[in-house]
Design a protein around this motif. Structure first.
Motif, short mmCIF file in Angstrom:
data_model
loop_
_atom_site.label_atom_id
_atom_site.label_comp_id
_atom_site.label_asym_id
_atom_site.label_seq_id
_atom_site.Cartn_x
_atom_site.Cartn_y
_atom_site.Cartn_z
N UNK A 284 -13.23 35.00 -4.19
CA UNK A 284 -14.00 34.45 -5.31
C UNK A 284 -14.04 32.93 -5.20
N UNK A 285 -15.21 32.39 -5.37
CA UNK A 285 -15.40 30.95 -5.21
C UNK A 285 -15.70 30.52 -3.79
N UNK A 286 -15.60 31.43 -2.84
CA UNK A 286 -15.88 31.11 -1.45
C UNK A 286 -17.35 31.23 -1.12
N UNK A 287 -17.65 31.19 0.19
CA UNK A 287 -19.04 31.23 0.67
C UNK A 287 -19.23 32.46 1.54
N UNK A 288 -20.30 33.17 1.28
CA UNK A 288 -20.66 34.36 2.07
C UNK A 288 -21.63 33.96 3.18
N UNK A 289 -21.30 34.40 4.41
CA UNK A 289 -22.16 34.16 5.57
C UNK A 289 -22.57 35.51 6.16
N UNK A 290 -23.87 35.78 6.18
CA UNK A 290 -24.40 37.00 6.79
C UNK A 290 -25.48 36.61 7.80
N UNK A 291 -25.37 37.14 9.01
CA UNK A 291 -26.34 36.86 10.07
C UNK A 291 -27.05 38.15 10.44
N UNK A 292 -28.37 38.14 10.32
CA UNK A 292 -29.20 39.32 10.62
C UNK A 292 -29.95 39.08 11.92
N UNK A 293 -29.79 40.01 12.87
CA UNK A 293 -30.48 39.95 14.16
C UNK A 293 -31.50 41.07 14.23
N UNK B 269 -27.46 27.84 -5.00
CA UNK B 269 -26.27 28.34 -4.30
C UNK B 269 -26.63 29.20 -3.09
N UNK B 270 -27.92 29.41 -2.85
CA UNK B 270 -28.36 30.29 -1.76
C UNK B 270 -29.15 29.47 -0.74
N UNK C 142 -19.20 32.31 -4.59
CA UNK C 142 -19.28 33.75 -4.85
C UNK C 142 -18.45 34.12 -6.08
N UNK C 143 -19.00 35.03 -6.90
CA UNK C 143 -18.27 35.59 -8.03
C UNK C 143 -18.34 37.11 -7.96
N UNK C 144 -17.69 37.76 -8.90
CA UNK C 144 -17.58 39.21 -8.82
C UNK C 144 -18.92 39.91 -9.01
N UNK C 145 -19.86 39.28 -9.69
CA UNK C 145 -21.18 39.89 -9.85
C UNK C 145 -22.01 39.85 -8.57
N UNK D 45 -12.86 39.41 -3.87
CA UNK D 45 -11.49 39.57 -4.35
C UNK D 45 -10.97 38.24 -4.86
N UNK D 46 -9.97 38.33 -5.71
CA UNK D 46 -9.37 37.13 -6.27
C UNK D 46 -8.34 36.58 -5.31
N UNK D 47 -8.40 35.28 -5.05
CA UNK D 47 -7.52 34.64 -4.09
C UNK D 47 -6.90 33.41 -4.73
#
Length: 334
Positions: A185-194, A220-221, A239-242, A264-266
């Motif tokens: 939670x509060x971090x950054x999501x990285x997704x790479x699509x090929x 934020x995106x 990032x948040x839980x929603x 998850x909470x960290x």
């Protein structure tokens, strides 16, 4: 009186002689006009020169006609691989086409002739402009049954042909990494699509969160699209839980890919221990590499010194580059 007759007779003979000579001179033509002088092949020189000039002129005319003759510029055979649902244009270039007929066919089926379409398939269309040398064929929304050999024919003698082998494949998208991704939670999501098995640039690549299109205007995106590699990266900050759920990558010309994201909470303490552990692992790897090379060098040096000691035992008494020979060794030699 006799002398007069003799003079008249002589004058008459002279006149007749002059007339005959004039006639002969009038009928006389020099050898170069009569063609009596022969060339190197036995042909009169004048005729030989005229024939040579005519041959040169005919050669130039033939060369000119050959240059203006319709000529196919496209490759005689080529292979093209494309993804299902894409649009492709098959090229056929003809120089100095003029009124010649240029047709496209698939197997035994005639598709187009110049600007006319001879098939009921609306996905196929001819592309040709007046005074243009391109006689192209466009195929939209390609399917698997469109995989075949397409032939461009130029109606000349002999006929000129160019063939294109078309292979239509299924394209699919892949999200790099595992099927499930965990983010604090509060971090950054990285997704790479090929996008795989695709040979043309997608018109668009959309990201979905639980069947809902992600709003790219959200601060934020961030979305980064690389056309050269057919890839798209999604970054979601804070990032948040929603934000947990299914994330789907949907290219315009490939099957979608989905991954599951959990939040998850960290705590900062756990994060600090994780970073410190990563630093320790890196340090241990570097230390192990250095120790390995050092140990290998020491072992090699010791083995070399041991070999020299066994083969020449007196070298251990030498204090310089001069070789020391024991007295008993000299006695044995003598």
């Amino acid at each position: 009186m006799r002398a007069l007759k003799s003079g008249v007779t002589l004058t008459t003979y002279l006149l007749l002689t002059l007339c005959c000579c004039g006639f002969c001179v009038a009928e006389y033509r020099p050898p170069w006009m009569r063609g009596e002088v022969s060339g190197p092949s036995g042909v009169p020189t004048v005729l030989h020169n005229q024939t040579k000039v005519q041959q040169q002129e005919e050669g130039r005319n033939n060369e000119k006609r050959e240059k203006q003759r319709p000529r196919l510029l496209s490759r005689r055979y080529s292979r093209l691989v494309m993804s299902k649902g894409s649009t492709v244009t098959l090229n056929c270039s003809v120089e100095h086409a003029g009124d010649v007929l240029v047709s496209w066919s698939r197997g035994e089926d005639l598709l187009t002739v110049n600007k006319l379409r001879y098939t009921s398939d609306d996905r196929i269309s001819p592309l040709h402009e007046v005074s243009s040398r391109d006689f192209n064929l466009r195929l939209s929304n390609a399917q698997h049954n469109d995989s075949a050999t397409y032939t461009c024919r130029v109606a000349t003698q002999p006929e000129q042909v160019a063939k294109v082998s078309l292979d239509v494949r299924d394209a699919n998208a892949v999200i790099f990494g595992t099927y499930e991704v965990s983010v604090a939670a509060g971090g950054t999501l990285y997704l790479l699509c090929l996008v795989l098995e695709v040979y043309d640039i997608p018109e668009y690549i959309l990201w979905y969160h639980n069947a809902r299109i992600i709003d790219y205007t959200n601060p934020n995106i961030n979305v980064i699209i690389e056309e050269a590699t057919r890839s798209c990266e999604l970054q979601v900050r804070h990032m948040n839980f929603t934000d947990a759920g299914n994330y789907t990558c949907q290219p315009s010309n490939a099957a979608p890919a989905t991954t599951v994201v959990t939040v998850f909470k960290d705590t900062g303490r756990k994060k600090g221990r994780t970073q410190k552990c990563d630093d320790c692992v890196l340090f241990l790897q570097l230390g192990a590499t250095f120790a390995f090379f050092t140990l290998s060098f020491v072992i090699a040096f010791c083995c070399h010194a041991r070999r020299q000691h066994l083969t020449m035992p007196w070298r251990r008494y030498s204090l310089s580059d001069d070789v020391y020979l024991p007295p008993d060794y000299c006695d044995k030699i003598l």
